[in-house]
Design a protein around this motif. Structure first.
Motif: not given
Length: 221
Positions: A160, A162, A167, A170, A209-210, A212-214, A216, A218
């Motif tokens: 990501a 970001v 972040l 978040m 969660m953090v 997984a977002y970083l 994931a 795209r």
């Protein structure tokens, strides 16, 4: 002619003044967090300390300046914790998780900080905006996040793109909500977000969660 005892007396007065101001700030933090800015009374703060309303005004200038001083000290506590955070020896994934855990732990341990921030938001951050000290204090966490994100992207671990502030928001959002909305969330869903038995699950969930977002995949296009 100055007495040889004068430096000792001056030092004692300085220490006494520092203790008095710290005591006032301790009680003022509790009172503002309990009653809000409008509901808090300087008379009540004076009654709960070993000083007088006049002395509070002498040290801080007035109720508005006292509330600003309370906010400055509250933010200084978390900034100091951020400055002491040592993640340089960790890989980017572990480093981000440790940063999230720091925020999680701090917000849980300082419910008065959460209430003070909520109160200041009601007042549209007017005290923070007017504080030169808070304007300079910044957030050491942002510098740490930027370094971790750069390392993670360089190594290919983070996919990501970001922004550090995003972040930070978040992570803070989850930690803040958990404390600030504990009672309303519990009344609506019969779930205590601060239940000790659930603490480690929520702490781990935040990190998951953090990360997984970083990391994931795209979608392209």
């Amino acid at each position: 002619m100055t007495s040889v005892d004068e430096p000792a007396r001056t030092g004692a007065r300085t220490r006494d003044a520092a203790r008095t101001k710290a005591e006032i700030l301790d009680v003022a933090t509790q009172e503002f967090a309990r009653a809000g800015y409008d509901g808090a009374r300087v008379d009540e703060i004076a009654a709960r300390t070993r000083t007088t309303k006049r002395m509070i005004y002498y040290y801080f200038g007035g109720k508005e300046q006292l509330f600003t001083a309370v906010l400055e000290r509250a933010y200084a506590v978390i900034r100091e914790a951020e400055q002491q955070l040592d993640v340089e020896h960790l890989d980017p994934v572990a480093a981000i998780r440790r940063l999230a855990e720091l925020t999680f732990d701090h917000h849980e341990q300082h419910p008065d900080f959460i209430r003070l921030v909520s109160i200041e938001n009601i007042h549209e951050a007017e005290h923070i905006a007017a504080s030169e000290r808070l304007g300079r204090i910044g957030s050491p966490a942002l510098d740490v996040i930027r370094r971790i994100l750069a390392a993670g992207q360089e190594s290919g671990l983070f996919t990501a793109d970001v922004d550090a502030v995003d972040l930070h928001a978040m992570i803070s959002a989850f930690c803040f909500f958990r404390v600030a909305n504990r009672h309303t969330f519990g009344a609506l869903f019969d779930r205590d977000l601060l239940a000790p038995a659930e603490r480690e699950r929520y702490r781990t969930m935040l990190g998951d969660m953090v990360i997984a977002y970083l990391t994931a995949e795209r979608a392209v296009g």
